[in-house]
Design a protein around this motif. Structure first.
Motif, PDB file in Angstrom:
ATOM      1  N   MET A   1       0.821  -1.201   0.000  1.00 14.69           N
ATOM      2  CA  MET A   1       0.000   0.000   0.000  1.00 14.69           C
ATOM      3  C   MET A   1       0.853   1.248   0.000  1.00 14.69           C
ATOM      4  SD  MET A   1      -3.103  -1.077  -0.109  1.00 14.69           S
ATOM      5  CE  MET A   1      -4.028   0.345   0.449  1.00 14.69           C
ATOM      6  N   GLY A   2       1.956   1.186   0.797  1.00 13.35           N
ATOM      7  CA  GLY A   2       2.900   2.294   0.812  1.00 13.35           C
ATOM      8  C   GLY A   2       2.241   3.579   1.252  1.00 13.35           C
ATOM      9  N   SER A   6      -6.006   5.883   2.085  1.00 12.72           N
ATOM     10  CA  SER A   6      -7.029   4.914   2.447  1.00 12.72           C
ATOM     11  C   SER A   6      -8.339   5.267   1.752  1.00 12.72           C
ATOM     12  CB  SER A   6      -7.232   4.908   3.964  1.00 12.72           C
ATOM     13  OG  SER A   6      -7.778   6.147   4.387  1.00 12.72           O
ATOM     14  N   ALA A   7      -9.301   4.354   1.816  1.00 14.93           N
ATOM     15  CA  ALA A   7     -10.605   4.595   1.212  1.00 14.93           C
ATOM     16  C   ALA A   7     -11.285   5.794   1.873  1.00 14.93           C
ATOM     17  CB  ALA A   7     -11.474   3.349   1.335  1.00 14.93           C
ATOM     18  N   GLU A   9      -9.813   8.391   3.265  1.00 12.76           N
ATOM     19  CA  GLU A   9      -9.161   9.620   2.821  1.00 12.76           C
ATOM     20  C   GLU A   9      -9.558   9.977   1.396  1.00 12.76           C
ATOM     21  OE1 GLU A   9      -4.885  10.064   4.655  1.00 12.76           O
ATOM     22  OE2 GLU A   9      -5.269   7.947   4.239  1.00 12.76           O
ATOM     23  N   GLN A  10      -9.717   8.978   0.551  1.00 15.53           N
ATOM     24  CA  GLN A  10     -10.153   9.230  -0.819  1.00 15.53           C
ATOM     25  C   GLN A  10     -11.572   9.781  -0.845  1.00 15.53           C
ATOM     26  OE1 GLN A  10      -9.602   5.541  -2.907  1.00 15.53           O
ATOM     27  NE2 GLN A  10      -7.377   5.649  -2.862  1.00 15.53           N
ATOM     28  N   THR A  11     -12.420   9.272   0.041  1.00 11.73           N
ATOM     29  CA  THR A  11     -13.781   9.790   0.143  1.00 11.73           C
ATOM     30  C   THR A  11     -13.768  11.248   0.585  1.00 11.73           C
ATOM     31  OG1 THR A  11     -14.685   7.613   0.687  1.00 11.73           O
ATOM     32  CG2 THR A  11     -15.994   9.532   1.317  1.00 11.73           C
ATOM     33  N   ALA A  12     -12.935  11.560   1.577  1.00 15.60           N
ATOM     34  CA  ALA A  12     -12.814  12.936   2.054  1.00 15.60           C
ATOM     35  C   ALA A  12     -12.303  13.853   0.956  1.00 15.60           C
ATOM     36  CB  ALA A  12     -11.880  12.991   3.261  1.00 15.60           C
ATOM     37  N   LEU A  13     -11.358  13.344   0.161  1.00 19.40           N
ATOM     38  CA  LEU A  13     -10.817  14.123  -0.953  1.00 19.40           C
ATOM     39  C   LEU A  13     -11.903  14.446  -1.970  1.00 19.40           C
ATOM     40  CD1 LEU A  13      -8.398  15.288  -2.547  1.00 19.40           C
ATOM     41  CD2 LEU A  13      -8.033  13.002  -3.484  1.00 19.40           C
ATOM     42  N   PRO A 125      -9.623   9.898  11.676  1.00 18.44           N
ATOM     43  CA  PRO A 125      -8.888  11.132  11.992  1.00 18.44           C
ATOM     44  C   PRO A 125      -8.078  11.678  10.810  1.00 18.44           C
ATOM     45  CG  PRO A 125      -8.669   9.551  13.773  1.00 18.44           C
ATOM     46  CD  PRO A 125      -9.350   8.829  12.658  1.00 18.44           C
ATOM     47  N   LYS A 126      -7.386  10.809  10.082  1.00 17.29           N
ATOM     48  CA  LYS A 126      -6.617  11.279   8.931  1.00 17.29           C
ATOM     49  C   LYS A 126      -7.533  11.795   7.829  1.00 17.29           C
ATOM     50  CE  LYS A 126      -2.494   8.399   9.568  1.00 17.29           C
ATOM     51  NZ  LYS A 126      -1.611   7.356   8.957  1.00 17.29           N
TER      52      LYS A 126
END
Length: 234
Positions: A1-2, A6-7, A9-13, A125-126
């Motif tokens: 994954m490096g 995360s899913a 974070e992508q949703t938040a984006l 949180p992230k």
């Protein structure tokens, strides 16, 4: 994954960019209204750049439009009153943004309704941090660009409300709110706030009904209404 997101974070984006685009569209309306109220293009753009809080900006130009330069004191007071809510947002967002002088100064600039709403809509949180910064920066850049566009072509557009731009931001907030209406307490807050805002919108200055509607959430939260009933049922 490096270092991949995360899913959550992508949703938040995605949510941040969507809300940023919707809110930016509304900036065209502000630019046109500000010029119509007597500000020149540069004053309008500087207002969005430095003030950068939509409700306060509309309150300012609204009072100026009705009273001219003589109403400057009232316009500033109205804008400042509406801006008080951002202080509460700042207190809530401080743990999410993190430490550091530069980061806090930058966060203060983009702590607005939209960035706070998107951030708090996330569970991770992230993801909350991603939602805050993406939304804040997207709105800041987009709002300033569309403010300039609205100021330049305001006379050509005429009444920008006819294009439905004033509904874009509200629709984006509704999209964020809807998935959270799964329990009695959030539903009660949403319904109560909507009733209060609708009742006072015809009689109060722009932005003030939103502040009064927020009191509903504060009262319900302080007394923890409706959550007791839910625990009793479970």
């Amino acid at each position: 994954m490096g270092g991949s997101r995360s899913a959550a974070e992508q949703t938040a984006l995605r949510q941040g960019l969507a809300v940023g685009a919707a809110t930016a569209a509304y900036g065209v309306s502000f630019g046109a209204l500000a010029v119509a109220s007597g500000l020149d293009i540069w004053q309008t753009c500087v207002l969005s750049l430095l003030m950068f809080t939509g409700g306060s900006q509309f309150a300012l130009v609204g009072v100026l439009a009705s009273g001219g330069a003589a109403a400057g004191g009232s316009a500033i007071a109205s804008a400042a009153l509406l801006g008080v809510r951002n202080t509460a947002y700042g207190i809530r967002m401080k743990p999410i943004v993190g430490a550091g002088v530069f980061r806090n100064v930058a966060a203060a600039w983009v702590t607005i309704d939209e960035s706070t709403a998107v951030s708090l809509a996330q569970s991770d949180p992230k993801a909350r941090r991603v939602g805050f910064w993406v939304t804040g920066l997207a709105v800041f850049v987009g709002w300033n660009l569309t403010t300039l566009i609205g100021a330049l072509i305001g006379d050509v557009l005429g009444d920008t409300r006819a294009y439905g731009l004033d509904a874009a931001a509200a629709a984006a907030f509704l999209a964020l709110l809807w998935p959270r209406l799964t329990r009695l307490q959030p539903v009660a807050v949403a319904c109560g706030a909507a009733i209060v805002a609708a009742a006072f919108t015809p009689v109060l200055a722009p932005g003030l009904p939103v502040i009064l509607a927020a009191v509903v959430a504060v009262v319900v939260g302080v007394f923890n209404w409706f959550s007791h009933a839910r625990r009793a049922e479970s």
